[in-house]
Design a protein around this motif. Structure first.
Motif, PDB file in Angstrom:
ATOM      1  N   PRO A  27       0.808  -1.238   0.000  1.00 28.93           N
ATOM      2  CA  PRO A  27       0.000   0.000   0.000  1.00 28.93           C
ATOM      3  C   PRO A  27       0.834   1.277   0.000  1.00 28.93           C
ATOM      4  N   TYR A  28       2.108   1.175   0.387  1.00 29.88           N
ATOM      5  CA  TYR A  28       2.952   2.366   0.448  1.00 29.88           C
ATOM      6  C   TYR A  28       3.696   2.637  -0.857  1.00 29.88           C
ATOM      7  N   ARG A  29       3.585   1.749  -1.807  1.00 31.88           N
ATOM      8  CA  ARG A  29       4.334   1.922  -3.048  1.00 31.88           C
ATOM      9  C   ARG A  29       3.699   3.018  -3.901  1.00 31.88           C
ATOM     10  N   LEU A  30       4.550   3.728  -4.620  1.00 29.70           N
ATOM     11  CA  LEU A  30       4.067   4.753  -5.531  1.00 29.70           C
ATOM     12  C   LEU A  30       3.446   4.104  -6.763  1.00 29.70           C
ATOM     13  N   PRO A  31       2.532   4.787  -7.430  1.00 25.08           N
ATOM     14  CA  PRO A  31       2.006   4.256  -8.699  1.00 25.08           C
ATOM     15  C   PRO A  31       3.137   4.013  -9.695  1.00 25.08           C
ATOM     16  N   LYS A  32       2.959   3.031 -10.544  1.00 25.58           N
ATOM     17  CA  LYS A  32       4.030   2.635 -11.457  1.00 25.58           C
ATOM     18  C   LYS A  32       4.474   3.774 -12.360  1.00 25.58           C
ATOM     19  N   LYS A  33       3.520   4.591 -12.812  1.00 24.26           N
ATOM     20  CA  LYS A  33       3.878   5.684 -13.711  1.00 24.26           C
ATOM     21  C   LYS A  33       4.698   6.765 -13.014  1.00 24.26           C
ATOM     22  N   ILE A  34       4.608   6.805 -11.687  1.00 28.60           N
ATOM     23  CA  ILE A  34       5.355   7.813 -10.929  1.00 28.60           C
ATOM     24  C   ILE A  34       6.634   7.234 -10.348  1.00 28.60           C
ATOM     25  N   SER A  35       6.593   5.970  -9.941  1.00 29.53           N
ATOM     26  CA  SER A  35       7.761   5.369  -9.292  1.00 29.53           C
ATOM     27  C   SER A  35       8.969   5.303 -10.212  1.00 29.53           C
TER      28      SER A  35
END
Length: 370
Positions: free
Chosen positions: A351-359
């Motif tokens: 749940p703490y991971r950034l969205p793929k397009k932003i990460s």
């Protein structure tokens, strides 16, 4: 006073009333109350309730000669909805741009103050992260997650400085209470809200409309929201031994000293006849406070910092909590899980991971602990 009474009615006495399956009065207590009292103040202003013969709210207090007008000047400024001329002067559409107010200026003594205040804001954000994780039944954020959050707040503050907003970016603690009330923690809702705020910032008339909110109305809202912040902070004591004499003395002394010391420093006013707003009081104390050494910069920084309540509270609480002996259960340290075990469990960090397009844009940040 009417707004505070209405807020208490909505949040306490009408909180269980359900409309369309939602507790409207509890969830939307602040906007509903503000809207009602705002409209009420508008009709009072239009009806002449705050009109006094020969008096005008646009005249500075120092230029008012009639004693009768001086008595009514503060009432007119705080209660009327037409005090600000923002509606007449604001453009309908205006796109803000970097350095719109000119190149930035740097002063060493104010930089020291802002560094300390930034540390205080970071500690406040850290507590907000943990409180939010408990409300949504997530594992506590790891060091990397906290570092990423604080780092992004720093980046946003830098961007705010470029655009000349006048305020930094930090976690809004009131939103923790909003999470608890609405049970809404979706990223989509937050993204939509952020997008709407960016769009609204382009339309100057929207800001001008908000500027028509009377000062007394805004002060009442702050009284309510700050009370929620205090309650939220005290609620975290449930993870400690609240009945411990150690904790009661530390909390009580910290609250008292964080109110008394700034009040003492704020009584030193500069040698000026200007009436300063509340947010400039620490800087007024900084220029003529009781601390007077050979260094003017040091005097300015110390006087300003000791006139800010949150700074005094943070310093006193950290010193006492880390120097007075106490067990982990007594201090509440045991409630947080081992960060190493969380890092080994990918599911707990999902749940703490950034969205793929932003990460993909922040892969470089792993080298600094993000």
């Amino acid at each position: 006073m009417p707004l505070i009474v209405l807020l208490l009615l909505c949040t306490l006495y009408m909180r269980k009333i359900s409309l369309f399956g939602n507790h409207i009065f509890l969830i939307y207590a602040v906007p509903l109350s503000v809207g009602i009292i705002w409209v009420y103040a508008f009709f009072l202003t239009a009806g002449g309730a705050y009109n006094f013969k020969g008096c005008s709210s646009s005249i500075p207090s120092s230029n008012i000669l009639l004693d009768s007008c001086r008595r009514h000047a503060e009432i007119m400024r705080r209660c009327r909805t037409d005090v600000s001329n923002a509606w007449r002067s604001a453009a309908w559409v205006r796109a803000p741009y970097p350095l719109q107010w000119g190149p930035p200026t740097f002063h060493f003594k104010t930089a020291i103050i802002m560094v300390i205040v930034s540390v205080v804001a970071s500690v406040d954000s850290l507590s907000s992260y943990h409180a939010a994780s408990l409300l949504v039944n997530l594992s506590p954020p790891t060091r990397g997650v906290v570092s990423r959050g604080i780092g992004l707040e720093g980046i946003c503050t830098f961007i705010a400085g470029l655009w000349g907003t006048g305020t930094g970016s930090t976690t809004l603690t009131e939103n923790i209470h909003t999470l608890d009330t609405t049970k809404m923690a979706s990223r989509r809702a937050l993204q939509l809200g952020g997008a709407l705020l960016v769009i609204f910032s382009v339309f100057g008339k929207i800001g001008a409309l908000l500027a028509s909110i009377p000062v007394a109305l805004a002060a009442s809202v702050l009284c309510f929201t700050w009370a929620l912040i205090v309650a939220l902070g005290l609620s975290t004591l449930r993870y400690t031994e609240a009945v411990s004499s150690r904790n009661m003395i530390i909390v009580g002394f910290t609250l008292f000293i964080s109110l008394s010391i700034p009040a003492y420093f704020q009584q030193y006013e500069p040698s000026s006849n200007l009436i300063l707003p509340g947010y400039l009081v620490p800087y007024a104390a900084a220029s003529s406070g009781p601390v007077r050494t050979a260094s003017d910069g040091l005097n300015y920084a110390v006087n300003a910092l000791l006139s800010i309540n949150v700074v005094v509270a943070l310093v006193v609480a950290i010193i006492l909590d880390n120097t007075v002996p106490g067990s982990k259960q007594e201090r509440g340290v045991y409630i947080w899980s081992d960060p190493k075990s969380l890092e080994l469990d990918p599911a707990s960090l999902e749940p703490y991971r950034l969205p793929k397009k932003i990460s993909c844009w922040f892969r470089w940040a792993k080298c600094v602990g993000f």
